[in-house]
Design an enzyme around this catalytic site. Sequence first.
Site: not given
Length: 321
Positions: A122, A197, A265
């Site tokens: 990701t 995502k 993140k």
Amino acid sequence: MIVFPFMSVQSEATSTKQNDSISKTEIRNVGFIGLGIMGRPMAMNLARGGFSLTVFNRSKDAYSEFQSIGARIAKSPREVALGSDVVIDMVTDAPDVEEVLFGPDGVVEGAHSGLVVIDMSTNSPEIAASTAERLAMKSIDFLDAPVTGGDRGAREGSLTIMVGGNKVVFTKCLPILKKMGKEIVYMGKTGSGQATKLANQVAVSIHTLATCEALLFGSACGLDLNLLLRVLTSGAASSWNLVNLGPRIIKRDFEPGFKAAHIHKDLKYVMRVAEKERLALPGTATVHQLMNAVLADGYGEKGTQALAKILEKLASREIIS
Ligand code: NAP
């Protein structure tokens, strides 16, 4: 050498109606870089699915189970690329993708024209776009194909995979993706997998907070938390987080399926897009701030459910069943 029978992908490849000139050559040799919580079972499912597998991991402790099934162990990402039709990476963040693809001894160093690289970790739509552009200059195709479904989905081969990039390349790689996931959705142009995502992470992060807050509240009211979870997971409040992380919080199991450092993140990338697009995302921003505290308390390598520990600190009480 790998011992698994070859799986035909002909029907998938020929079903496409695209006019693109990509070859419909069958994919046999798949390289996999990054054998962590997700990558290890995903790669194992590819081997079980009949692909000839070459793996690379930075730390070497992941190798024994792959050696025992006859997978090739590469000394570098470059070596992975040398023998592969498709190279998948499942590493942590953008700098790691940069290192394994473009670094010294990276994939590009061993690539041949027509190689396909699939980044399943990701990061962000911008990074996907620039990666695709740089690889295209070397005649390497690229898909961004991040996943959701957690460590369990990775083990069971039931991940949801969201894919951006050229549709013909996607169709060519579908037999590979099907060995790792159940719901595989082509989202459109390069970067749209990562954008999807990040939208997923907006919802996931708020659900994580909702799970932790509901359990803290129930605990403060003196409820039996197992009964509380039974009720919440059978009605309108239910979520993947409640079902999967709720029981772990009650058992005070903070080991990672999905690391707190990783949602931190992901939310960093969400907030970058939000800033660029002038979006107010107060729920996501709150979780991002709380995750700063999770990391500050040293829980970055714990699961996202460690958020409960920060709420406990704010409330000066523990979640007790
Ligand atoms: P992880 O357990 O920390 O594994 C990361 C893997 O990447 C490790 O094998 C690590 O090698 C390797 N790696 C990292 N940086 C590298 C570098 N610079 N060079 C070479 N190898 C490198 O993480 P994970 O949970 O599998 O997650 C991987 C990706 O999937 C992340 O982007 C995460 O956000 C995403 N994701 C995770 C989940 C989940 O539930 N866990 C779900 C969906 C998506 P070492 O062993 O040497 O550290």
